[in-house]
Design an enzyme around this catalytic site. Structure first.
Site, PDB file in Angstrom:
ATOM      1  N   TYR A   1       0.836  -1.199   0.000  1.00  0.00           N
ATOM      2  CA  TYR A   1       0.000   0.000   0.000  1.00  0.00           C
ATOM      3  C   TYR A   1       0.876   1.256   0.000  1.00  0.00           C
ATOM      4  CZ  TYR A   1      -3.188   3.564   1.797  1.00  0.00           C
ATOM      5  OH  TYR A   1      -3.905   4.718   1.966  1.00  0.00           O
TER       6      TYR A   1
ATOM      7  N   GLU B   1      -6.418  13.151  39.382  1.00  0.00           N
ATOM      8  CA  GLU B   1      -5.818  11.834  39.093  1.00  0.00           C
ATOM      9  C   GLU B   1      -4.309  11.996  38.985  1.00  0.00           C
ATOM     10  OE1 GLU B   1      -8.757   9.815  35.793  1.00  0.00           O
ATOM     11  OE2 GLU B   1      -7.051  10.944  35.084  1.00  0.00           O
TER      12      GLU B   1
ATOM     13  N   LYS C   1      -0.800  11.938  37.184  1.00  0.00           N
ATOM     14  CA  LYS C   1      -0.407  12.139  35.786  1.00  0.00           C
ATOM     15  C   LYS C   1       0.740  11.191  35.483  1.00  0.00           C
ATOM     16  CE  LYS C   1       0.968  15.826  32.578  1.00  0.00           C
ATOM     17  NZ  LYS C   1       1.774  14.956  31.794  1.00  0.00           N
TER      18      LYS C   1
ATOM     19  N   ASP D   1       3.678   9.530  33.332  1.00  0.00           N
ATOM     20  CA  ASP D   1       4.628  10.008  32.338  1.00  0.00           C
ATOM     21  C   ASP D   1       4.881   8.926  31.291  1.00  0.00           C
ATOM     22  OD1 ASP D   1       6.331  11.680  31.082  1.00  0.00           O
ATOM     23  OD2 ASP D   1       7.966  11.500  32.527  1.00  0.00           O
TER      24      ASP D   1
ATOM     25  N   TYR E   1      -7.963   7.693  30.401  1.00  0.00           N
ATOM     26  CA  TYR E   1      -8.308   8.884  31.186  1.00  0.00           C
ATOM     27  C   TYR E   1      -9.227   9.860  30.463  1.00  0.00           C
ATOM     28  CZ  TYR E   1      -4.191  10.522  28.618  1.00  0.00           C
ATOM     29  OH  TYR E   1      -3.284  10.805  27.638  1.00  0.00           O
TER      30      TYR E   1
ATOM     31  N   LYS F   1       2.217  20.074  38.009  1.00  0.00           N
ATOM     32  CA  LYS F   1       3.467  19.330  37.886  1.00  0.00           C
ATOM     33  C   LYS F   1       4.202  19.238  39.216  1.00  0.00           C
ATOM     34  CE  LYS F   1       4.121  18.224  33.626  1.00  0.00           C
ATOM     35  NZ  LYS F   1       4.937  18.834  32.736  1.00  0.00           N
TER      36      LYS F   1
ATOM     37  N   CYS G   1      27.988  38.292  15.210  1.00  0.00           N
ATOM     38  CA  CYS G   1      27.316  37.009  15.051  1.00  0.00           C
ATOM     39  C   CYS G   1      28.369  35.908  14.930  1.00  0.00           C
ATOM     40  CB  CYS G   1      26.437  37.044  13.804  1.00  0.00           C
ATOM     41  SG  CYS G   1      25.748  35.425  13.401  1.00  0.00           S
TER      42      CYS G   1
ATOM     43  N   CYS H   1      27.945  34.446  11.042  1.00  0.00           N
ATOM     44  CA  CYS H   1      28.244  35.196   9.814  1.00  0.00           C
ATOM     45  C   CYS H   1      29.105  36.419  10.084  1.00  0.00           C
ATOM     46  CB  CYS H   1      26.952  35.596   9.111  1.00  0.00           C
ATOM     47  SG  CYS H   1      26.063  36.913   9.960  1.00  0.00           S
TER      48      CYS H   1
ATOM     49  N   CYS I   1      21.629  39.313  15.479  1.00  0.00           N
ATOM     50  CA  CYS I   1      22.527  39.394  14.331  1.00  0.00           C
ATOM     51  C   CYS I   1      21.861  40.255  13.270  1.00  0.00           C
ATOM     52  CB  CYS I   1      22.773  37.976  13.795  1.00  0.00           C
ATOM     53  SG  CYS I   1      23.364  37.928  12.102  1.00  0.00           S
TER      54      CYS I   1
ATOM     55  N   CYS J   1      23.043  35.485   6.662  1.00  0.00           N
ATOM     56  CA  CYS J   1      23.463  34.680   7.811  1.00  0.00           C
ATOM     57  C   CYS J   1      22.942  33.251   7.656  1.00  0.00           C
ATOM     58  CB  CYS J   1      22.938  35.290   9.102  1.00  0.00           C
ATOM     59  SG  CYS J   1      23.375  34.306  10.549  1.00  0.00           S
TER      60      CYS J   1
HETATM   61  S1  IVH Z   1      -6.177  14.233  30.581  1.00  0.00           S
HETATM   62  C1  IVH Z   1      -7.787  16.748  27.069  1.00  0.00           C
HETATM   63  N1  IVH Z   1      -5.261  12.708  32.485  1.00  0.00           N
HETATM   64  O1  IVH Z   1      -0.415  14.214  29.978  1.00  0.00           O
HETATM   65  C2  IVH Z   1      -7.073  16.251  28.248  1.00  0.00           C
HETATM   66  N2  IVH Z   1      -3.781  13.316  30.734  1.00  0.00           N
HETATM   67  O2  IVH Z   1       0.720  16.833  29.523  1.00  0.00           O
HETATM   68  C3  IVH Z   1      -6.500  14.911  28.044  1.00  0.00           C
HETATM   69  N3  IVH Z   1      -1.549  12.329  30.906  1.00  0.00           N
HETATM   70  O3  IVH Z   1      -1.504  14.550  26.667  1.00  0.00           O
HETATM   71  C4  IVH Z   1      -5.483  14.621  29.022  1.00  0.00           C
HETATM   72  N4  IVH Z   1      -1.919  11.192  32.760  1.00  0.00           N
HETATM   73  O4  IVH Z   1      -0.743  12.217  27.526  1.00  0.00           O
HETATM   74  C5  IVH Z   1      -4.980  13.349  31.349  1.00  0.00           C
HETATM   75  N5  IVH Z   1      -4.621  11.337  34.212  1.00  0.00           N
HETATM   76  C6  IVH Z   1      -4.332  11.953  33.082  1.00  0.00           C
HETATM   77  C7  IVH Z   1      -3.058  11.863  32.464  1.00  0.00           C
HETATM   78  C8  IVH Z   1      -2.825  12.578  31.288  1.00  0.00           C
HETATM   79  C9  IVH Z   1      -1.037  11.488  31.819  1.00  0.00           C
HETATM   80  C10 IVH Z   1      -0.801  12.882  29.750  1.00  0.00           C
HETATM   81  C11 IVH Z   1      -1.539  12.908  28.453  1.00  0.00           C
HETATM   82  C12 IVH Z   1      -1.586  14.359  28.042  1.00  0.00           C
HETATM   83  C13 IVH Z   1      -0.382  14.884  28.747  1.00  0.00           C
HETATM   84  C14 IVH Z   1      -0.433  16.388  28.923  1.00  0.00           C
END
Ligand code: IVH
Length: 703
Positions: A48, A128, A130, A132, A240, A333, A427, A430, A445, A451
């Site tokens: 494809y 909730e 978050k 990573d 989520y 955060k 610069c 350049c 610059c 440049c």
């Molecule tokens: S809500 C429209 N809930 O964090 C909102 N995101 O920095 C949708 N993430 O893009 C996100 N844990 O990939 C939500 N409990 C949680 C999360 C979460 C991790 C991530 C997600 C998002 C990113 C933003």
């Protein structure tokens, strides 16, 4: 492939090319239908991709033959090789960040202001952890998994269905008997810390390089072209959020609150981020954050904060999104992680607008799971303020995805012969004079187009993800193409098809990679107006401003004419420009400045040349056009039913333009209580004045 049968695109005559395009278009459409609508592909993904690549290559050679029904003009088009691109039915958003408790207080205040809520009205939030990892979207039709995609740029991701299918947490079939005909589940793919360590041990044992952190390990595992490899990697998925939710086939509903909706996602068979709480008490929410932050290390996976989301789904709907983040959610955060290391040297980088940025070259150090070797020093004043000398022992910090920073130095550890850094006044690329204008922190610059750094950075911006989004063209390739004179201006990119052999002869390029690059370029020849404006790299014009301009001027032709005329600050065009809500005199000056430069205009002319040109699509108002689409609206006075911010957001959502002041171009003035001078001006100018109720009736939300 039997080379005798298939002529390389470069050897086709024009009529052969036309014939082949006429055959390829319908064939690709047929396979798309089998794949997307019937989930019954007849050919392999590789075959494809070959069809699409050939179509794109022939179009690249004969742009005028590109058919209006060409697959390259349709959505969901893949870029040569790799995964197939898929457009998300609903954009996948990201989140704004809060760092301090005060930012969270402000978030709730903003929600209240937007919704026009009384101080006493409770605003319940769901909180909730978050995770990573990386986000993914799972589309279910009639309860079956039909598509799994990466986030990509939020509008378009990559089809990684086969890989996502290998995860235990991703159900093939939804649990229970009640679900909508279509539902898209969004969540995070991640790897636990223990699994990550074991995977790295195995890799090192096998002589492979280890992943830097669990997030990279998850991303690398998910983006395998061979799903068998993904299947051997211990990946997990937390749900989520959701995207498109179709007709509630058999009385399924997510309900009215996020808290309940979460539970329903659980009953469909998904694992949720725990522990979560529902509370309207900000102290309780912040205590939850402190608790999770304190226990962070004990979680089996990496957390980078907690997320707060407004519980009421009708409020979420009203709050909507600005740019790429919903107004109804925020990520709180965890504090940045820090480490000490030696500052080996300070180098100076030149950006696309000529700004000189000092960069710290560091002895490599691990900060929060990532090896850091470079950090930004912002500008010369910052270096002086923090008293940073090359050779110093410095504290480096990393917060989320932001560029690492040098926070402070330890002057006691400084060597006696250490010398302060002298910021260059020329610069480094350049050698043109680099000057700092009065009141500016940045030194620039003055080399402009001569440049190399500026030229290369501009090209890089031009092809970047939110601009032309051309894959396979990184900094190295662009710098090399520039140095050889292959690409000196944006339009040169679209002439590369004629130079395929020159590229293939270069080190690091093979026939396939050249074909992929040319296909990627050909696929991006048609571009929406807002992306095009953003791609130009005008100072201070980010995506939001680019979108505002597209919405207001609708076509490139109109936009260009208006902005060329805007150089005259007493003229109507300038007044109209600064009249756009969100565009102030500084941005207006940069815009007018850009369109006053003959060399910028010749870049535009070049790009528009029909022989190899770019097709810039006019801005189109959102579908099911509303009676206010394209109209210019000004709000004044105090509104009763909504806040001013919500009213503006509604108007923009319906395709209207919102201006800050009344002019002859204003279509409607919406006057709330105690409207003052704008009302008088509108009456004098004969502009239609609406009460708030009349406005709400017009847009169809009146009571
Ligand atoms: S809500 C429209 N809930 O964090 C909102 N995101 O920095 C949708 N993430 O893009 C996100 N844990 O990939 C939500 N409990 C949680 C999360 C979460 C991790 C991530 C997600 C998002 C990113 C933003």
């Amino acid at each position: 492939m039997t080379a005798a049968v298939v002529k390389p695109p470069g050897m086709l005559t024009e009529s052969e090319a036309a014939e082949e395009l006429a055959r390829l278009g319908p064939a690709i459409a047929h396979h798309d239908d089998l794949y997307y609508n019937r989930s019954a592909p007849e050919i392999s993904d590789a075959d494809y991709d070959d069809l699409r690549r050939r179509n794109a290559l022939i179009e690249a050679r004969f742009p005028t033959l590109a058919r209006s029904d060409s697959p390259s003009r349709r959505l969901g088009a893949p870029v040569g090789g790799g995964f197939r691109k898929v457009r998300h039915a609903q954009a996948m958003l990201s989140l704004d960040n809060a760092f301090a408790h005060a930012d969270v207080v402000e978030f709730v205040a903003r929600v209240r202001r937007f919704l026009g809520l009384a101080e006493t009205e409770p605003v319940a939030l769901v909180a909730e952890p978050k995770i990573d990892g990386l986000s993914a979207s799972l589309r279910y039709q009639a309860g079956r998994l039909v598509l799994g995609a990466t986030r990509g740029d939020g509008r378009e991701g990559e089809d990684i269905t086969a890989n996502l299918r290998t995860l235990d947490d991703v159900p093939e079939v939804l649990a229970g008997t009640r679900f909508p005909d279509v539902i898209e589940i969004r969540g995070e793919v991640y790897m636990t810390k223990v699994d990550f360590a074991a995977l790295n041990d195995a890799r090192v044992g096998a002589g492979e390089s280890p992943f830097a952190n669990p997030r990279n390990a998850a991303a690398g595992s998910l983006r395998q072209l061979d799903p068998q490899i993904t299947a051997t990697r211990p990946l997990h998925f937390f749900a989520y959020a959701w995207g498109e939710v179709g007709a509630p086939g058999n009385t399924f509903s997510l309900g009215e609150n996020l808290w309940g909706a979460r539970a329903r996602l659980g009953s469909l068979g998904f694992t949720l981020n725990e522990p979560a709480i529902l509370s309207a008490d900000l102290d309780e929410i912040l205590a939850y954050y402190d608790d999770i932050a304190a226990r962070r290390a004990q979680f089996p996976f990496d957390l980078d904060g907690v997320v707060y989301k407004v519980d009421r789904l009708d409020w979420q709907q009203r709050l909507g999104a600005v740019s790429r983040s919903p107004r109804w959610a925020i990520a709180h955060k965890f504090p940045a992680e820090q480490a000490k290391t030696v500052l080996k040297a300070i180098t100076v980088q030149v950006g696309r607008t000529g700004a000189l940025t000092p960069v710290a070259q560091l002895e490599p150090v691990t900060v929060g799971g990532v090896v850091v070797q470079r950090a930004t020093l912002h500008n010369e004043d910052e270096i002086a303020r923090k008293d940073i000398h090359p050779g110093d022992l410095v504290v480096v910090q990393r917060a989320g995805d932001v560029i690492p920073q040098v926070v402070s130095v330890d002057p006691d550890q400084r060597r006696a012969d250490a010398k302060p850094f002298r910021f260059p006044d020329r610069c480094p690329v350049c050698d043109s004079l680099a000057i700092r204008e009065v009141g500016e922190t940045v030194r620039r610059c003055t080399g402009g187009l001569i440049c190399e750094a500026q030229a290369v950075e501009r090209l890089r911006h031009f092809v970047s993800r939110d601009a032309f989004d051309i894959e396979g063209l990184g900094e190295k390739q662009i710098a090399a193409f520039w140095a050889d004179g292959l690409v000196r201006s944006p339009a040169d990119l679209f002439r590369l098809a004629a130079r395929a052999e020159d590229i293939a002869a270069r080190e690091g390029w093979g026939e396939t990679s050249v074909a992929n690059l040319l296909a990627a370029i050909a696929e991006r020849r048609t571009i929406p107006l807002d992306r095009f404006v953003y791609a130009l790299g005008i100072r201070q014009v980010g995506q939001t401003t680019a979108r505002l301009l597209a919405r207001n001027y609708l076509s490139l032709k109109a936009l260009r004419a208006a902005l060329e005329s805007a150089a005259d600050e007493t003229g109507e065009a300038y007044q109209a420009l600064v009249g756009i809500d969100g565009i102030g005199p500084k941005v207006a000056a940069d815009l007018a400045g850009f369109f006053a430069e003959p060399h910028n205009l010749s870049v535009l002319d070049d790009l528009a040349d029909p022989d190899y040109g770019v097709r810039v699509e006019d801005f189109t108002a959102p579908e099911n056009a509303s009676p206010v689409a394209g109209k210019t609206v000004v709000f004044t006075g105090t509104l009763a039913a909504t806040s001013r911010a919500e009213a503006k957001a509604q108007a923009l959502g319906l395709g209207a333009k919102v201006a800050g002041s009344v002019s002859a171009r204003t279509d409607y003035l919406v006057a709330g209580a105690e409207a003052g001078s704008k009302l008088a001006k509108a009456r004098a100018a004969g502009v239609t004045v609406l009460t708030e109720d009349e406005w709400r009736n017009l847009i169809g939300i009146g009571s």
